[in-house]
Design a protein around this motif. Sequence first.
Motif, PDB file in Angstrom:
ATOM      1  N   GLU A 107       0.941  -1.322  -0.098  1.00 18.27           N
ATOM      2  CA  GLU A 107       0.209   0.095   0.058  1.00 18.27           C
ATOM      3  C   GLU A 107       0.850   1.232   0.040  1.00 18.27           C
ATOM      4  O   GLU A 107       0.540   2.453  -0.672  1.00 18.27           O
ATOM      5  CB  GLU A 107      -0.638  -0.202   1.142  1.00 18.27           C
ATOM      6  N   ARG A 110       2.171   2.494  -3.401  1.00 18.64           N
ATOM      7  CA  ARG A 110       1.289   3.145  -4.236  1.00 18.64           C
ATOM      8  C   ARG A 110       1.524   4.576  -4.031  1.00 18.64           C
ATOM      9  O   ARG A 110       1.313   5.355  -5.023  1.00 18.64           O
ATOM     10  CB  ARG A 110      -0.051   2.929  -3.724  1.00 18.64           C
ATOM     11  N   ARG A 122      -1.879  -9.503  -4.196  1.00 25.83           N
ATOM     12  CA  ARG A 122      -2.897  -8.801  -4.911  1.00 25.83           C
ATOM     13  C   ARG A 122      -4.013  -8.142  -3.859  1.00 25.83           C
ATOM     14  O   ARG A 122      -3.971  -8.335  -2.798  1.00 25.83           O
ATOM     15  CB  ARG A 122      -3.629 -10.004  -5.591  1.00 25.83           C
ATOM     16  N   THR A 124      -7.372  -5.101  -4.050  1.00 29.60           N
ATOM     17  CA  THR A 124      -7.706  -3.324  -4.468  1.00 29.60           C
ATOM     18  C   THR A 124      -7.104  -2.406  -3.372  1.00 29.60           C
ATOM     19  O   THR A 124      -6.731  -2.920  -2.472  1.00 29.60           O
ATOM     20  CB  THR A 124      -9.258  -3.395  -4.435  1.00 29.60           C
ATOM     21  N   PRO A 125      -6.961  -1.206  -3.821  1.00 37.22           N
ATOM     22  CA  PRO A 125      -6.260  -0.359  -2.906  1.00 37.22           C
ATOM     23  C   PRO A 125      -7.136  -0.212  -1.483  1.00 37.22           C
ATOM     24  O   PRO A 125      -8.660  -0.135  -1.486  1.00 37.22           O
ATOM     25  CB  PRO A 125      -6.309   1.085  -3.550  1.00 37.22           C
ATOM     26  N   SER A 377       0.122   9.688  -8.460  1.00 35.04           N
ATOM     27  CA  SER A 377      -1.323  10.143  -8.127  1.00 35.04           C
ATOM     28  C   SER A 377      -0.952  11.803  -7.996  1.00 35.04           C
ATOM     29  O   SER A 377      -1.935  12.466  -8.732  1.00 35.04           O
ATOM     30  CB  SER A 377      -1.903   9.788  -6.797  1.00 35.04           C
ATOM     31  N   ILE A 405      -8.266   7.943 -11.557  1.00 41.69           N
ATOM     32  CA  ILE A 405      -7.979   6.528 -11.490  1.00 41.69           C
ATOM     33  C   ILE A 405      -6.599   6.413 -10.656  1.00 41.69           C
ATOM     34  O   ILE A 405      -6.418   5.483  -9.590  1.00 41.69           O
ATOM     35  CB  ILE A 405      -7.750   5.951 -12.887  1.00 41.69           C
ATOM     36  N   ALA A 406      -5.644   7.269 -10.825  1.00 39.26           N
ATOM     37  CA  ALA A 406      -4.533   7.312 -10.046  1.00 39.26           C
ATOM     38  C   ALA A 406      -4.567   7.460  -8.447  1.00 39.26           C
ATOM     39  O   ALA A 406      -3.994   6.912  -7.581  1.00 39.26           O
ATOM     40  CB  ALA A 406      -3.179   8.335 -10.399  1.00 39.26           C
ATOM     41  N   ARG A 408      -7.332   7.076  -6.746  1.00 38.08           N
ATOM     42  CA  ARG A 408      -7.990   5.865  -6.436  1.00 38.08           C
ATOM     43  C   ARG A 408      -6.851   4.708  -6.005  1.00 38.08           C
ATOM     44  O   ARG A 408      -6.802   4.157  -4.806  1.00 38.08           O
ATOM     45  CB  ARG A 408      -8.981   5.405  -7.176  1.00 38.08           C
ATOM     46  N   SER A 409      -6.250   4.602  -6.921  1.00 39.25           N
ATOM     47  CA  SER A 409      -5.110   3.647  -6.771  1.00 39.25           C
ATOM     48  C   SER A 409      -4.160   3.758  -5.600  1.00 39.25           C
ATOM     49  O   SER A 409      -3.754   2.656  -5.059  1.00 39.25           O
ATOM     50  CB  SER A 409      -4.308   3.226  -7.944  1.00 39.25           C
ATOM     51  N   GLN A 447     -17.740   4.960 -11.779  1.00 42.24           N
ATOM     52  CA  GLN A 447     -16.472   4.867 -10.794  1.00 42.24           C
ATOM     53  C   GLN A 447     -16.835   6.167  -9.867  1.00 42.24           C
ATOM     54  O   GLN A 447     -16.048   6.013  -8.662  1.00 42.24           O
ATOM     55  CB  GLN A 447     -15.476   5.467 -11.958  1.00 42.24           C
ATOM     56  N   THR A 451     -16.432   5.115  -5.819  1.00 48.37           N
ATOM     57  CA  THR A 451     -15.408   5.899  -5.160  1.00 48.37           C
ATOM     58  C   THR A 451     -15.872   6.794  -3.938  1.00 48.37           C
ATOM     59  O   THR A 451     -15.556   6.717  -2.792  1.00 48.37           O
ATOM     60  CB  THR A 451     -14.479   6.942  -5.988  1.00 48.37           C
TER      61      THR A 451
END
Length: 980
Positions: A107, A110, A122, A124-125, A377, A405-406, A408-409, A447, A451
Motif C-alpha cells: 500500500e 502506491r 494482489r 484493491t487499494p 497520483s 484513477i491514479a 484511487r489506486s 466510478q 469512489t
Amino acid sequence: MARRVSSPSFVGRAAELTALRDALERAATGAPGVVLVAGESGVGKSRLLSELAAAALESGALVLRGDCIELGEGELPYAPIVGALRDLVRLVEPGTLDELPVAGRAELARLVPELAPAAAPRGTPSQPVLFEAALALFARLAEDQPVLLVLEDVHWADRSTRDLFAFLARNLRRERVLVVASYRSDELHRRHPLRGLLAEVERLPGTERVALARLSLAEVEEQLAGILESPPSADLVARVHARSEGNPFFAEELVAAGAEDRLPDSLRDALMLRIEALSDEAQGLLRVLAVAGRPVPGALLATAVGASDDALSSPLREAVTHNIVTVTDAEGQFRFRHALFGEAVYDDLLPGERARLHRAVAQALAADPARAGASESIGAAELAHHWHAAHDLPAALISAVRAGIASRSAGALAEAARQFSVALELWDQVPGAEERAGISHGALLQQTGETAHLAADHDQAAALLTLAVHELEDAGDATAAALAQSQLGRCLWAAGRSSEGLAAHSRAVELMPATPTAERAEVLALLARTLMLKDRVPESLPVAEEALAIARAVGARQPEGHALNTLGVDTAQLLDREAGIEHVRAALQIAEELGAREDIGSGYMNLGDLIDQSGRIEEAAELAIEGIAVCERVGVGRLFGPFLGGEISLRLIRLGRYGHAERLIDQGLRLQPTGLAQVGLHQARAQLLIERGEPELAAPELELVRNIVARADDVQWLAPFVATEMELALWRGDADAAAGVAERALSRLGGAVYVSQIAPLHAHALRAEADRRARARARSEPAPPDRTGELRAGVGDLLGPRSGPEVHAWAALARAEAERADDGAGAAGFGEAAGLFAALAMPFRTAYARFREVEAALAEGARGRDVADRLGDARALASEIGATLLLAEIEGLARRGRVPLATTDEVEAVAPPPSDHFGLTPRELEVLALVAEGHTNREIGDQLYMSDKTASVHVSRILSKLSVRNRGEAAATAHRLGLT
C-alpha cells in the motif's frame, strides 16, 4: 553581492522551541505526541521547525518532513506523506523495512514505488490498510531511533492527508514518534475543513498547541541587527516594527526591498520590488515557478520555458543569490523561500499570461512525468489542474479521469472522487468526450459513485450510482448496469438503508444476463449475503447455492468464497451446523489464498459466530483472538479489530472473565472506532457493568449504542442491544420498562431465524412478567395483564434440531420464569436451566438460575442441606466473578430463608475496598485522581476511554461517598487523605 535577508540569530522563539524539544524528548522515552504549530503567514513557523529539525538530528532522531501544496482549487493526494517517505528511502538502510507486513508495504508503494516489497500481494487499494501501514512503518522506525514527522502547511492538506494525520494522532500509543503539524491560523475561515480536525486532535491526550505571536519591538531590533550586521537606528526599528506589525518575514522583506530611509507601503510592494530588481530571464523563471505551485527540478523549468539547462543556470543562480528562491536538499528542486513570494508573483500575472504558463507547465509535465519528481497520483492531479487552468478542456477531461484513477489506486478516495466529478462537469463541454476519455459517461458515473461510497459519502454515492444504472441500462450494457446496481446495494446498506439495499441487490440480479459468468456469480453472492444479514435465511440459501455453482463452473474464486461464506451461515441455521462451519472455513481459506483482506475479516467473524452457537464459547473466543492477529497482519486490524474485539469481550463476559474482557474493551475503544464498529464494544461494556452490579454506569454506554442502532431492522445488531437494555431495566428494578421493551422488540424480531440472538429476549421478557406479578402480589394490587401464555408460546419456537445448547439453556430459563410468573415456583425448571448454563461454563447465568431455584424451593417448603449447598454454589460463583448485585440478592435470600451457608465451603465474598478508601472502587479512584488534577468530565472520559455521561456518574458517586458538596472539596479531601 546581495545583502543578508534573514537574521542568522534565532529571535524571539526560545520558549516555543523549548516546548517542541521537550515534546520530542518525551516521545523519545515512549510517550508519543502531536504538536500543532499555529501562526499567521510569515510569522516564523518554518524557521522554528527548521531549528527543531536541526536539534532533533543532533540528538539522534530520524527527521522526516513533508509539505502540503496549494494548487488552485485542487489538492494533491498525500503530498506531505509522499515527501516524508521519499526522505525515508534515502535515509534508512534497505533492510529496515523488511519486518513490515508485505500488504502494508504494498500500500505504501502506491505512494512511493521504492518501498515496494519483493512480492506484492494482489488486492484493491485500501485506505485503512494504508493508514495501518503508515503507523506500522513509523513504529518500526522508532524502534531504532526517535522519529520526528513534520507536516508543514496542513491548511493546504487534502482530505486523505487530513484523515491520515487524524489517524496517527488517535492511534499513537507507545511509539517513539512526535508528529508536528504547522498551519496558517489566518487562513482558517469558518468553513475551512481543517477546523474540525484541529478541534478533534486538540482534545486528544498528548496533543499540544504552540501558537507563534508577532515579535516585540525589542525582538525586531535584534532581528534587524542580525540582518544588517550592525545595530539599526531606533527610527528604522520603529518604522519596520510599525509597518510589519511584528511579523518577522514582513520585517525581513521590508528591509530587503528598500533603502534604510525608504520602506514600501505594503508587503506586496516589498515582495514585487525584490522580484522586479532581477533580470527579465530570472523573473520569467519565477513566473513559471509560481504557476507550478510547488518545488520542481530545474529540468522541468527548462522544458517549460523552452531553454536548455545551461541557459537557465545564470537566472536561477541570480534568484537564489537574492534569497528569493532556495534549492532543496538531495533532489535539487527549486522553491520560493517563502510561499508569499509565489502568491505575489502569481497574483501579478495577467489572465492570458496565466493560461499560457499553465499550458507550458502542463506540456512539460506531460513530456516527461518522471522529471516532475512526484508520485503517479500527484503527477496526474497536477496535470489535470494545469490543463484546466490553461482552458484546454479536452486535455483537462482526459487528465481528470486519469488523475481520478491514479488517486484511487493510491487510496486517496476523496481526491479521486473530486477528480471524477471534475471530469463529469467537463463532459458536455468536450466534443467526442467518450472517445477522448476512453470511458463512457455511465461508466464514469459508476466510478465516481463507487469512489464516493468507499470515501463514506454514501448519499452522494447513491445518487451517482442510480444515474449510472439508468445510463448503462439505456446503453444496453446489462452487465455493467447490474454491477453498478449491486454496488448501489452495498452503498445503501452501508448508509443504514438496509431494506433499500436489499431491493437494489435483487434488481442487480434481474439486470444481470442469465449466462453463467463471474459477474453473475458475484451479484448472486451479494444478494444471498444481504438476505442472510436481513434474517431471510430460507431465501438466501438457494441463491447462495446458485452463486456457488456458477462460480465453480467458471473458476471465479472470489465469488466462490463470497458464496461459501454466506452458504455456511445459511446451512448452519437451517440444515447442519457442522457442515456450515466447514463451508465458512473453506471461504476463509479462499480469502487467505487470494489475499482478500476484507473477506478474511468477514470469514473470522462468521466462523466464530457459528462455533459459538454450537456451544464452544471458549473456542469461539480463541478464534476471534486469532482473527484479530491475522487481520492486523494483513492490514485490516483497525477495520475488523473492533468488531472481533466486541465479540471476544461478550464471550469472555459469558464465561465470567470480567477482567480480561474489560482490558479488551479498553483496547478496542482506543482504536476510536465509529459507527457499527463500536456497537459491540460499548454493548459489552454495558453488559459487564450490569453483571458486576453497576447498572447506573451501564446506561450511558447503552445510550451510545441506541443512537447507532435506533433505526436498524437487522436482528444481528438490534437483538443483542435490546437484550442488554432489558437486563439493565431488570437489575434497576424497573420491570415495567423491561416489559415494554420486550413487547416492542419481540413483535419486531420474534420470528427471526437467528434464535441464538432472540432466546435471551424471551427469558428476560418472562422474568419481567414474573417480577411484575410478584410485586403486585406483595402489594396486594391487581395483577398486570397476563402475557405469559403468549411469551411461553414464543419459547417453543426457539427450539429445533439446530438450536444450540445455549438456546436450550435460555429456553429452560424462560420456561422457569413463566412458572414463577404463574406463582408455580418452578424450582425444577430453574434447576434444569442452571445445569445447562453450568455445562457451558457461564457462571453468572448459572448463579442466577441457582438463586431462583433455591428461592422457588423455599417457597415450596423445601429445607435442608441440599438447599443450602445449592445456594452456597450460587454465592461462590457470584463472589468469584464479582457480581455484586446478584451476590446481594443471594445473601438476602439466605437471610430471609434462614439458609445457613457453611463457612467451611464459603468463598470469600466480594468486599468493598478498604475503609480508608471510603468505599471507592478502583475505577472511582482513577476518576478521583483526575478530578483532583482539575480535569473536566470530557477530559476524564478522553483519558479513561469512557463517555462524558459515564464520567459524570462516577463523579457524582464519588461526591456522595466522600460526603462533599463539589469537585473542589473532593480534590481537597483526596489530597488530604492521600486517596490519589
